[in-house]
Design an enzyme around this catalytic site. Structure first.
Site, PDB file in Angstrom:
ATOM      1  N   THR A  18       0.829  -1.212   0.000  1.00  0.00           N
ATOM      2  CA  THR A  18       0.000   0.000   0.000  1.00  0.00           C
ATOM      3  C   THR A  18       0.859   1.256   0.000  1.00  0.00           C
ATOM      4  N   GLY A  72       2.963  -2.899   8.424  1.00  0.00           N
ATOM      5  CA  GLY A  72       3.230  -3.144   9.838  1.00  0.00           C
ATOM      6  C   GLY A  72       4.692  -3.476  10.068  1.00  0.00           C
ATOM      7  N   GLU A 123      -6.106  -5.926   3.886  1.00  0.00           N
ATOM      8  CA  GLU A 123      -6.115  -7.163   3.093  1.00  0.00           C
ATOM      9  C   GLU A 123      -7.242  -7.159   2.087  1.00  0.00           C
TER      10      GLU A 123
HETATM   11  C1  LIG Z   1       4.146 -11.900  19.264  1.00  0.00           C
HETATM   12  C2  LIG Z   1       5.412 -12.310  18.843  1.00  0.00           C
HETATM   13  C3  LIG Z   1       5.672 -12.545  17.422  1.00  0.00           C
HETATM   14  C4  LIG Z   1       5.143 -13.743  16.727  1.00  0.00           C
HETATM   15  C5  LIG Z   1       3.914 -13.501  15.942  1.00  0.00           C
HETATM   16  C6  LIG Z   1       2.742 -14.161  16.544  1.00  0.00           C
HETATM   17  C7  LIG Z   1       1.534 -13.992  15.775  1.00  0.00           C
HETATM   18  C8  LIG Z   1       1.723 -14.069  14.260  1.00  0.00           C
HETATM   19  C9  LIG Z   1       0.545 -14.341  13.384  1.00  0.00           C
HETATM   20  C10 LIG Z   1      -0.799 -14.180  13.946  1.00  0.00           C
HETATM   21  C11 LIG Z   1      -1.211 -12.706  14.094  1.00  0.00           C
HETATM   22  C12 LIG Z   1      -2.624 -12.610  14.422  1.00  0.00           C
HETATM   23  C13 LIG Z   1      -3.583 -12.078  13.310  1.00  0.00           C
HETATM   24  C14 LIG Z   1      -3.539 -12.772  11.996  1.00  0.00           C
HETATM   25  C15 LIG Z   1      -4.585 -12.231  10.978  1.00  0.00           C
HETATM   26  C16 LIG Z   1      -3.936 -11.695   9.714  1.00  0.00           C
HETATM   27  C17 LIG Z   1      -3.522 -10.257   9.844  1.00  0.00           C
HETATM   28  C18 LIG Z   1      -2.403  -9.930   8.914  1.00  0.00           C
HETATM   29  C19 LIG Z   1      -2.086  -8.460   8.962  1.00  0.00           C
HETATM   30  C20 LIG Z   1      -2.504  -7.819   7.738  1.00  0.00           C
HETATM   31  C21 LIG Z   1      -2.075  -6.379   7.707  1.00  0.00           C
HETATM   32  C22 LIG Z   1      -2.543  -5.810   6.405  1.00  0.00           C
HETATM   33  C23 LIG Z   1      -1.852  -6.048   5.261  1.00  0.00           C
HETATM   34  C24 LIG Z   1      -2.374  -5.490   4.020  1.00  0.00           C
HETATM   35  O1  LIG Z   1      -3.399  -4.849   3.973  1.00  0.00           O
HETATM   36  S1  LIG Z   1      -1.443  -5.863   2.631  1.00  0.00           S
HETATM   37  C25 LIG Z   1      -2.251  -4.987   1.328  1.00  0.00           C
HETATM   38  C26 LIG Z   1      -3.597  -5.618   0.991  1.00  0.00           C
HETATM   39  N1  LIG Z   1      -4.129  -4.967  -0.155  1.00  0.00           N
HETATM   40  C27 LIG Z   1      -5.122  -5.483  -0.884  1.00  0.00           C
HETATM   41  O2  LIG Z   1      -5.702  -6.504  -0.569  1.00  0.00           O
HETATM   42  C28 LIG Z   1      -5.464  -4.725  -2.131  1.00  0.00           C
HETATM   43  C29 LIG Z   1      -6.819  -5.125  -2.662  1.00  0.00           C
HETATM   44  N2  LIG Z   1      -6.847  -4.978  -4.114  1.00  0.00           N
HETATM   45  C30 LIG Z   1      -6.726  -6.092  -4.927  1.00  0.00           C
HETATM   46  O3  LIG Z   1      -6.605  -7.224  -4.512  1.00  0.00           O
HETATM   47  C31 LIG Z   1      -6.772  -5.818  -6.411  1.00  0.00           C
HETATM   48  O4  LIG Z   1      -6.446  -4.488  -6.683  1.00  0.00           O
HETATM   49  C32 LIG Z   1      -8.173  -6.113  -7.017  1.00  0.00           C
HETATM   50  C33 LIG Z   1      -8.421  -7.589  -6.920  1.00  0.00           C
HETATM   51  C34 LIG Z   1      -9.235  -5.334  -6.284  1.00  0.00           C
HETATM   52  C35 LIG Z   1      -8.170  -5.677  -8.464  1.00  0.00           C
HETATM   53  O5  LIG Z   1      -6.996  -6.185  -9.023  1.00  0.00           O
HETATM   54  P1  LIG Z   1      -6.691  -5.885 -10.546  1.00  0.00           P
HETATM   55  O6  LIG Z   1      -5.311  -6.327 -10.838  1.00  0.00           O
HETATM   56  O7  LIG Z   1      -7.076  -4.472 -10.846  1.00  0.00           O
HETATM   57  O8  LIG Z   1      -7.649  -6.909 -11.263  1.00  0.00           O
HETATM   58  P2  LIG Z   1      -8.914  -6.594 -12.154  1.00  0.00           P
HETATM   59  O9  LIG Z   1      -8.523  -5.799 -13.339  1.00  0.00           O
HETATM   60  O10 LIG Z   1     -10.028  -6.100 -11.264  1.00  0.00           O
HETATM   61  O11 LIG Z   1      -9.220  -8.081 -12.634  1.00  0.00           O
HETATM   62  C36 LIG Z   1      -9.672  -8.908 -11.669  1.00  0.00           C
HETATM   63  C37 LIG Z   1      -9.369 -10.289 -12.271  1.00  0.00           C
HETATM   64  O12 LIG Z   1      -8.241 -10.763 -11.558  1.00  0.00           O
HETATM   65  C38 LIG Z   1      -8.641 -11.844 -10.755  1.00  0.00           C
HETATM   66  N3  LIG Z   1      -7.998 -11.689  -9.465  1.00  0.00           N
HETATM   67  C39 LIG Z   1      -7.914 -10.551  -8.751  1.00  0.00           C
HETATM   68  N4  LIG Z   1      -7.264 -10.783  -7.594  1.00  0.00           N
HETATM   69  C40 LIG Z   1      -6.930 -12.099  -7.620  1.00  0.00           C
HETATM   70  C41 LIG Z   1      -6.259 -12.939  -6.699  1.00  0.00           C
HETATM   71  N5  LIG Z   1      -5.793 -12.484  -5.523  1.00  0.00           N
HETATM   72  N6  LIG Z   1      -6.086 -14.247  -7.029  1.00  0.00           N
HETATM   73  C42 LIG Z   1      -6.575 -14.694  -8.201  1.00  0.00           C
HETATM   74  N7  LIG Z   1      -7.235 -13.959  -9.135  1.00  0.00           N
HETATM   75  C43 LIG Z   1      -7.405 -12.667  -8.812  1.00  0.00           C
HETATM   76  C44 LIG Z   1     -10.129 -11.712 -10.638  1.00  0.00           C
HETATM   77  O13 LIG Z   1     -10.732 -12.968 -10.348  1.00  0.00           O
HETATM   78  C45 LIG Z   1     -10.507 -11.220 -12.000  1.00  0.00           C
HETATM   79  O14 LIG Z   1     -10.476 -12.284 -12.895  1.00  0.00           O
HETATM   80  P3  LIG Z   1     -11.419 -12.222 -14.195  1.00  0.00           P
HETATM   81  O15 LIG Z   1     -12.784 -11.850 -13.702  1.00  0.00           O
HETATM   82  O16 LIG Z   1     -11.333 -13.595 -14.750  1.00  0.00           O
HETATM   83  O17 LIG Z   1     -10.841 -11.163 -15.078  1.00  0.00           O
HETATM   84  C1  LIG Z   2      -4.631  -1.543  10.447  1.00  0.00           C
HETATM   85  C2  LIG Z   2      -4.131  -1.596   9.022  1.00  0.00           C
HETATM   86  C3  LIG Z   2      -2.973  -2.313   8.732  1.00  0.00           C
HETATM   87  C4  LIG Z   2      -2.486  -2.343   7.430  1.00  0.00           C
HETATM   88  N1  LIG Z   2      -1.323  -3.024   7.175  1.00  0.00           N
HETATM   89  C5  LIG Z   2      -0.830  -3.015   5.907  1.00  0.00           C
HETATM   90  C6  LIG Z   2       0.383  -3.699   5.617  1.00  0.00           C
HETATM   91  O1  LIG Z   2       0.995  -4.286   6.506  1.00  0.00           O
HETATM   92  N2  LIG Z   2       0.862  -3.677   4.352  1.00  0.00           N
HETATM   93  C7  LIG Z   2       0.198  -3.026   3.345  1.00  0.00           C
HETATM   94  O2  LIG Z   2       0.689  -3.028   2.215  1.00  0.00           O
HETATM   95  N3  LIG Z   2      -0.987  -2.377   3.583  1.00  0.00           N
HETATM   96  C8  LIG Z   2      -1.500  -2.365   4.834  1.00  0.00           C
HETATM   97  N4  LIG Z   2      -2.682  -1.724   5.096  1.00  0.00           N
HETATM   98  C9  LIG Z   2      -3.324  -0.944   4.032  1.00  0.00           C
HETATM   99  C10 LIG Z   2      -4.575  -1.633   3.514  1.00  0.00           C
HETATM  100  O3  LIG Z   2      -4.228  -2.731   2.730  1.00  0.00           O
HETATM  101  C11 LIG Z   2      -5.386  -0.609   2.715  1.00  0.00           C
HETATM  102  O4  LIG Z   2      -5.841   0.379   3.608  1.00  0.00           O
HETATM  103  C12 LIG Z   2      -6.565  -1.289   2.035  1.00  0.00           C
HETATM  104  O5  LIG Z   2      -6.112  -2.071   0.964  1.00  0.00           O
HETATM  105  C13 LIG Z   2      -7.590  -0.276   1.509  1.00  0.00           C
HETATM  106  O6  LIG Z   2      -6.988   0.620   0.609  1.00  0.00           O
HETATM  107  P1  LIG Z   2      -7.094   2.207   0.895  1.00  0.00           P
HETATM  108  O7  LIG Z   2      -6.719   2.454   2.287  1.00  0.00           O
HETATM  109  O8  LIG Z   2      -6.338   2.878  -0.197  1.00  0.00           O
HETATM  110  O9  LIG Z   2      -8.631   2.538   0.752  1.00  0.00           O
HETATM  111  P2  LIG Z   2      -9.373   2.938  -0.618  1.00  0.00           P
HETATM  112  O10 LIG Z   2      -9.213   1.897  -1.624  1.00  0.00           O
HETATM  113  O11 LIG Z   2      -9.006   4.325  -0.955  1.00  0.00           O
HETATM  114  O12 LIG Z   2     -10.893   2.849  -0.087  1.00  0.00           O
HETATM  115  C14 LIG Z   2     -11.585   4.016   0.320  1.00  0.00           C
HETATM  116  C15 LIG Z   2     -13.030   3.844  -0.117  1.00  0.00           C
HETATM  117  O13 LIG Z   2     -13.062   3.768  -1.560  1.00  0.00           O
HETATM  118  C16 LIG Z   2     -13.851   2.658  -1.954  1.00  0.00           C
HETATM  119  N5  LIG Z   2     -13.342   2.075  -3.199  1.00  0.00           N
HETATM  120  C17 LIG Z   2     -12.056   1.956  -3.587  1.00  0.00           C
HETATM  121  N6  LIG Z   2     -11.964   1.323  -4.757  1.00  0.00           N
HETATM  122  C18 LIG Z   2     -13.247   1.036  -5.139  1.00  0.00           C
HETATM  123  C19 LIG Z   2     -13.822   0.369  -6.260  1.00  0.00           C
HETATM  124  N7  LIG Z   2     -13.070  -0.122  -7.241  1.00  0.00           N
HETATM  125  N8  LIG Z   2     -15.175   0.236  -6.293  1.00  0.00           N
HETATM  126  C20 LIG Z   2     -15.935   0.712  -5.289  1.00  0.00           C
HETATM  127  N9  LIG Z   2     -15.449   1.362  -4.206  1.00  0.00           N
HETATM  128  C21 LIG Z   2     -14.115   1.511  -4.132  1.00  0.00           C
HETATM  129  C22 LIG Z   2     -13.700   1.657  -0.816  1.00  0.00           C
HETATM  130  O14 LIG Z   2     -14.813   0.752  -0.802  1.00  0.00           O
HETATM  131  C23 LIG Z   2     -13.679   2.566   0.402  1.00  0.00           C
HETATM  132  O15 LIG Z   2     -15.009   2.817   0.817  1.00  0.00           O
HETATM  133  C24 LIG Z   2      -3.192  -1.666   6.403  1.00  0.00           C
HETATM  134  C25 LIG Z   2      -4.363  -0.962   6.690  1.00  0.00           C
HETATM  135  C26 LIG Z   2      -4.838  -0.928   7.998  1.00  0.00           C
HETATM  136  C27 LIG Z   2      -6.095  -0.169   8.299  1.00  0.00           C
END
Ligand SMILES: CCCCCCCCCCCCCCCCCCCCC/C=C/C(=O)SCCNC(=O)CCNC(=O)[C@H](O)C(C)(C)COP(=O)(O)OP(=O)(O)OC[C@H]1O[C@@H](n2cnc3c(N)ncnc32)[C@H](O)[C@@H]1OP(=O)(O)O
Ligand SMILES: Cc1cc2nc3c(=O)[nH]c(=O)nc-3n(C[C@H](O)[C@H](O)[C@H](O)COP(=O)(O)OP(=O)(O)OC[C@H]3O[C@@H](n4cnc5c(N)ncnc54)[C@H](O)[C@@H]3O)c2cc1C
Length: 627
Positions: A113, A152, A395
């Site tokens: 991100t 994180g 996520e």
């Molecule tokens: C204490 C001591 C130490 C030890 C540790 C102990 C504990 C350790 C562990 C336990 C901890 C406790 C908690 C655990 C819980 C877990 C918490 C983890 C923490 C997480 C922190 C946060 C991290 C993040 O947020 S990382 C960033 C995440 N970001 C996202 O998810 C972004 C979301 N956006 C997307 O995924 C894409 O942009 C998407 C899918 C919205 C659009 O992608 P696109 O490329 O634009 O694709 P599009 O043109 O729309 O086409 C879609 C097309 O592609 C297929 N598709 C899309 N995604 C996927 C996929 N992932 N896999 C497969 N196919 C995919 C989709 O199906 C479409 O296909 P078609 O329709 O056929 O075209």
């Molecule tokens: C506690 C926490 C921990 C995190 N840890 C990590 C990490 O370790 N690593 C990492 O890489 N990221 C991390 N993130 C970031 C996280 O992955 C992003 O915040 C998340 O993917 C959402 O993206 P954004 O914040 O840009 O929100 P945006 O995408 O800007 O969303 C804002 C609003 O826009 C809307 N929107 C956006 N796109 C569309 C669409 N195509 N259609 C309709 N509505 C849409 C959403 O629904 C939402 O209401 C963390 C976030 C949090 C809150």
């Protein structure tokens, strides 16, 4: 892993409540405890663990990480850095980096991100430009919005990270790929040249996860730092594309599955606290000649809490089922078979949102069910809410994921209408969607949820097609219909949650003792009946429920609450959280909530002295009219 072993680690449990530490002290304390804890945890996890053991360990990790009332700065190391090396590295990259990562010789995070983009991965701006002369990638953050923001552990903890960056070769973009980047010196921990690091500031929760920002100023890394399992850059700059560009998104699917089990755990923790408190709290006097009753005997209190027990069971059963699918698809991917990946992606895009939406709402309801004492940080309900609600966003923001699932559902439905076979969890879409008469059995209600999903999916496809016939572009039609696309995904997700919970319980019921089977199946019945009442509008519209049937459902629901009441405390005790992990004045096993509330209150620094120094400095002059 034996929790007793973890909890017996000297210094792990706080004598000073974290609430009274500064932002900086909280982080430093969490590092201290993470190191203590990790030494123990680290010695118990190994490659050969079974799926169930690994998941249990994750489950226990999740449970045990609750000791911090927040999450650890090591969280991303375990939950994303290591899985990305496993999923995106070549064999030799895995060999080298997994050893260092598993031994904690290095601490990593996952930096995807950016300040300007979170959802839209294809919009990420961090550049990785290949220089064939030096066989290096030049990492650069061209504008402020391209700074990595949120990862994180990134701020002060990690010294390596997976950077998701846009690959450029000879001026051409080849999309987003994972790069292993050292960000701090391994000896001094100073940021390396051309790297800007810092913390993003205080948040609603996650305040010890050390979320940070990262900016690059033409920082060079060697070619072998691109994780090249799915796509490669040869020495001369030739780009070799992978079989599916979405394979680089693999870690996110893994974490989405992990989140479903995490929600089961978070909700179990919250309802244990709230229900135990409800068993000791007495309030009001409905019957003048009787003592104040336990608030757990108020049916409204049972309505708030019992569904949380059932939902935790439902999420856990769905999570175990989803893990099996995840592991089998992962094995198929390893042999180049990709055709079940879309189904796994769609399932994760339904179950992660629904489990986080429900868990967040129900954890808040657990807090509210505890009245004023639920508002105390020492109850550990607000912090649990803060951790859970973050998963609505991270996520994959829930709306975005539900729209992704809708994409798969629309494709499946359009294909079905054209005669293409449906498979897997979408096979039911081919079923009969006309309900002649309401069937109030558990299986009958689950079938009605499937009918609701079929009808919502088919009707939103009709809306899309009508918009396109009227001349709207597919993108504009999609946006216009998006509210009902997410509703169709939710309906599909509900049908999956309900049917998997029921079928997984049925599988287990055969080996349960009759009394245990009875209680657990009462929870399944409660869950199905609760959701039929919550979605009564859909049932009226699509499942031929009548007002008489609704009346019957309401009575059944009330009877189920009464039937579960005698086992309610036993059901939360069965989650088997130790007091140290619940970390709550209200939820301790001994029920001494009032004594614990007072003990914790006396730890407030303000109680160290009877008169605070502001009296003489401000109040007294003020009250004497001298200010
Ligand atoms: C204490 C001591 C130490 C030890 C540790 C102990 C504990 C350790 C562990 C336990 C901890 C406790 C908690 C655990 C819980 C877990 C918490 C983890 C923490 C997480 C922190 C946060 C991290 C993040 O947020 S990382 C960033 C995440 N970001 C996202 O998810 C972004 C979301 N956006 C997307 O995924 C894409 O942009 C998407 C899918 C919205 C659009 O992608 P696109 O490329 O634009 O694709 P599009 O043109 O729309 O086409 C879609 C097309 O592609 C297929 N598709 C899309 N995604 C996927 C996929 N992932 N896999 C497969 N196919 C995919 C989709 O199906 C479409 O296909 P078609 O329709 O056929 O075209
Ligand atoms: C506690 C926490 C921990 C995190 N840890 C990590 C990490 O370790 N690593 C990492 O890489 N990221 C991390 N993130 C970031 C996280 O992955 C992003 O915040 C998340 O993917 C959402 O993206 P954004 O914040 O840009 O929100 P945006 O995408 O800007 O969303 C804002 C609003 O826009 C809307 N929107 C956006 N796109 C569309 C669409 N195509 N259609 C309709 N509505 C849409 C959403 O629904 C939402 O209401 C963390 C976030 C949090 C809150």
């Amino acid at each position: 892993m034996d929790e007793q072993k973890v909890l017996s680690i000297k210094g792990l449990l706080d004598d000073t409540p974290e609430e009274y530490l500064s932002h900086k002290e909280k982080y430093e304390n969490s590092i201290r405890k993470s190191v203590l804890f990790y030494k123990t945890l680290h010695s118990t996890e190994d490659e050969n663990m079974s799926v169930d053991e690994k998941t249990k360990l994750n489950f226990r990790n999740i449970v045990t990480s609750a000791i911090f009332k927040d999450n650890s700065p090591f969280m991303l190391h375990n939950s994303m850095f290591i899985p990305t090396i496993m999923g995106q590295g070549t064999d030799e990259q895995r060999e080298y980096w997994m050893k260092r990562a598993k031994n904690m010789e290095i601490i990593g995070t996952y930096a995807q991100t950016e300040l300007g983009h979170g959802t839209f991965i294809r919009g990420l701006e961090t550049q990785a430009t290949y220089d064939p002369d030096t066989e290096e990638f030049v990492l650069h953050s061209p504008v402020l919005s391209s700074y990595k923001w949120w990862p994180g552990g990134l701020a002060h903890t990690a010294n390596y990270c997976i950077v998701m960056a846009r690959l450029y070769i000879k001026g051409k973009s080849h999309g987003i790929h994972p790069f292993m980047v050292q960000i701090r010196d391994e000896e001094t921990h100073m940021p390396l040249p051309g790297i800007k690091l810092g913390e993003i500031g205080a948040k609603l929760g996650f305040n010890t996860v050390n979320n940070g920002f990262l900016g690059f100023e033409n920082h060079r890394i060697s070619r072998d730092r691109m994780l090249m399992k799915n796509a490669q850059v040869l020495k001369d700059g030739t780009f070799v594309a992978g079989s599916n560009s979405k394979l680089t998104y693999g870690t996110m699917v893994y974490v989405r599955v992990l989140i479903v089990s995490n929600m089961a755990n978070m909700l179990a923790k919250a309802v244990t606290i709230a229900l135990r408190y409800s068993a000791i709290r007495r309030q009001s006097q409905p019957k003048p000649d009787e003592p104040e009753p336990q608030i757990l005997d108020y049916v409204t209190q049972q309505h708030k809490l019992f569904i949380a027990i059932a939902s935790s069971h439902a999420f856990y059963m769905n999570a175990m089922w989803l893990w099996e699918i995840y592991y089998s698809v992962s094995l198929q991917l390893a042999s180049g078979k990709l055709d079940n990946l879309p189904e796994l992606h769609a399932l994760a895009c339904c179950l992660k949102p629904l489990s986080t939406i429900d868990a967040t709402a129900m954890i808040e309801k657990c807090r509210l069910a505890c009245g004023g004492h639920g508002y105390m940080l020492s109850a550990n309900l607000a912090q649990t809410y803060g951790l859970a609600t973050a998963a609505y966003t991270y996520e994959g923001e829930n709306t975005v994921l539900l729209l992704q699932a809708a994409r798969s559902l629309v494709k499946a439905w359009v294909g079905h209408v054209k005669g293409r076979p449906l498979k897997g969890t979408m096979a039911y879409l081919a079923g009969d969607s006309t309900v002649k008469a309401w069937d109030g059995s558990i299986d009958g209600i689950i079938q009605s949820f499937k009918v609701v999903a079929i009808r919502k999916i088919s009707s939103v496809v009709k809306i899309l097609q009508d918009y396109e016939k009227s001349g709207l572009s597919p993108e504009d039609a999609w946006n216009k219909a998006s509210v009902f696309l997410t509703a169709a995904s939710e309906a599909h997700g509900r049908a999956v949650l309900l049917s998997v919970y029921k079928s997984e319980m049925d599988k287990r019921a055969a080996v349960l003792s009759p009394p245990l089977r009875k209680v657990l199946l009462q929870l399944v019945d409660l869950y199905v009946t609760y959701w039929a009442l919550e979605k009564v509008g859909d049932m009226l519209l699509y499942a031929s429920i009548t007002d008489k049937d609704v009346d019957e459902l309401q009575r059944r629901y009330i009877e189920l609450l009464a039937a579960i009441r005698p086992n309610a405390v036993g059901l939360v005790d069965a989650f088997d959280f130790r007091d140290e992990i619940l970390n709550s004045t209200l939820g301790a096993y001994d029920g001494r909530a009032y004594e614990r509330l007072m003990e914790e209150a006396m730890k407030s620094p303000l109680n160290a002295e009877p008169v605070n120094q502001t009296f003489h400095k401000y109040l007294k002059p003020f009250m004497r009219g001298k200010l």
